[in-house]
Design an enzyme around this catalytic site. Structure first.
Site, PDB file in Angstrom:
ATOM      1  CG  ASP A  67      12.465 -23.143 -58.243  1.00 29.35           C
ATOM      2  OD1 ASP A  67      11.491 -23.734 -58.742  1.00 29.35           O
ATOM      3  OD2 ASP A  67      12.401 -22.556 -57.159  1.00 29.35           O
ATOM      4  CG  ASP A 136      14.692 -19.382 -46.892  1.00 28.28           C
ATOM      5  OD1 ASP A 136      13.741 -19.238 -47.686  1.00 28.28           O
ATOM      6  OD2 ASP A 136      15.771 -19.908 -47.223  1.00 28.28           O
ATOM      7  CG  HIS A 138      13.196 -19.720 -50.986  1.00 28.67           C
ATOM      8  ND1 HIS A 138      13.660 -20.826 -50.316  1.00 28.67           N
ATOM      9  CD2 HIS A 138      12.004 -20.100 -51.522  1.00 28.67           C
ATOM     10  CE1 HIS A 138      12.786 -21.812 -50.461  1.00 28.67           C
ATOM     11  NE2 HIS A 138      11.775 -21.392 -51.179  1.00 28.67           N
ATOM     12  CD  GLU A 143      17.277 -20.990 -50.084  1.00 27.80           C
ATOM     13  OE1 GLU A 143      16.519 -20.186 -49.542  1.00 27.80           O
ATOM     14  OE2 GLU A 143      17.182 -22.216 -49.895  1.00 27.80           O
TER      15      GLU A 143
HETATM   16  C1  GLP Z   1       9.927 -23.982 -52.762  1.00 29.12           C
HETATM   17  C2  GLP Z   1      10.088 -23.531 -54.218  1.00 29.12           C
HETATM   18  C3  GLP Z   1       9.429 -22.211 -54.454  1.00 29.12           C
HETATM   19  C4  GLP Z   1       8.135 -22.187 -53.690  1.00 29.12           C
HETATM   20  C5  GLP Z   1       8.446 -22.096 -52.225  1.00 29.12           C
HETATM   21  C6  GLP Z   1       7.239 -22.277 -51.310  1.00 29.12           C
HETATM   22  O1  GLP Z   1      11.053 -24.440 -52.174  1.00 29.12           O
HETATM   23  N1  GLP Z   1      11.424 -23.449 -54.677  1.00 29.12           N
HETATM   24  O2  GLP Z   1       9.261 -22.005 -55.851  1.00 29.12           O
HETATM   25  O3  GLP Z   1       7.384 -21.079 -54.060  1.00 29.12           O
HETATM   26  O4  GLP Z   1       9.501 -22.946 -51.882  1.00 29.12           O
HETATM   27  O5  GLP Z   1       6.866 -23.614 -51.198  1.00 29.12           O
HETATM   28  P1  GLP Z   1       5.458 -24.056 -50.618  1.00 29.12           P
HETATM   29  O6  GLP Z   1       4.443 -23.489 -51.543  1.00 29.12           O
HETATM   30  O7  GLP Z   1       5.468 -25.561 -50.636  1.00 29.12           O
HETATM   31  O8  GLP Z   1       5.350 -23.466 -49.264  1.00 29.12           O
END
Ligand code: GLP
Length: 241
Positions: A67, A136, A138, A143
């Protein structure tokens, strides 16, 4: 599903790096699906260390990131393009042109989405898809919603995601409100999937993802149906299971 419980973030990073290294030993021209976020920083550090010790060759590896934020180019320090360069690409022997990240500043986002899906197909799909988990539920930026979206798409980020990711920005209002994300299709079609989770903030959602009925309201729950899923999670993330 195979669950590998670990003590803490450092052990998660080591185990996940070993998992990816094993994949590259088995198939040196693997197509890796890559993720960003704080979860992955230690793991990319371990991959770089393995490469520097001469244990890991990236010369034939191809990568597809999950992403990108809409409105941020890869020169923006908050973009996932920049993140990938800083934490992995510039430290290993990957060939320019072998790594791919959805474009967050393309004129026609719909065109970019179709082009990214075409690229995934052209590369023959994903051998190993790496993922973190949003608070959440995702995966990538898929989402919660009424249904799972199969293809690469433009998405409005949930308020919880914006709040969770505000820690990377100076002010919450600077967090982009939209993103482009790979859909659920190529993730579920990947030959192997690796989900990493650490910390207390992931405990409740990890429980939902792994133990509750599959639902688009918890996008990561679809991974229960992946035929070859490995989960590496630390004690805190597993504390509610
Ligand atoms: C982000 C990214 C994801 C990531 C997730 C967890 O927003 N879009 O690819 O895996 O959320 O983030 P974090 O590892 O900082 O908790």
């Amino acid at each position: 599903m195979k669950l590998i419980p670990v003590k803490n973030y450092d052990e998660m990073s080591l185990k996940a790096a070993d998992f990816i290294a094993a994949q590259l030993m088995e198939k040196k021209d693997s197509v890796l699906g890559l993720a960003t976020g704080s979860t992955m920083i230690g793991l990319y550090g371990e991959l770089v260390a393995k490469h520097k010790r001469g244990e890991l060759d990236f010369s034939q590896v191809k990568t597809l990131n999950l992403d990108e934020y809409i409105g941020l180019s890869s020169s923006d320090v908050q973009s996932y393009g920049y993140y990938m360069k800083e934490y992995l690409f510039k430290h290993v022997n990957m060939k320019e042109g072998n790594y791919h990240i959805p474009c967050g500043v393309c004129q026609d986002i719909e065109d970019e989405c179709r082009a990214y899906d075409f690229l995934i197909k052209t590369l023959g799909g994903i051998d190993l898809q790496l993922m973190g988990l949003g608070v959440d539920g995702h995966i990538g930026f898929n989402e919660p919603g009424e249904s799972f979206i199969k293809d690469t798409h433009f998405i409005r980020l949930d308020e919880t995601t914006i709040k969770a990711n505000a820690r990377f920005f100076e002010q919450e209002y600077q967090v982009p409100k939209h993103a482009i994300t790979m859909g659920i299709g190529p993730i579920m079609a990947s030959k192997k999937a690796l989900l990493c989770a650490n910390g207390k903030s992931k405990a409740a959602i990890l429980k939902k993802v792994l133990t509750e009925p599959v639902s688009p309201l918890v996008p990561g729950s679809i991974l229960q149906l992946h035929p070859n899923l490995t989960v590496i999670a630390d004690e805190e993330a597993l504390s509610e299971i």
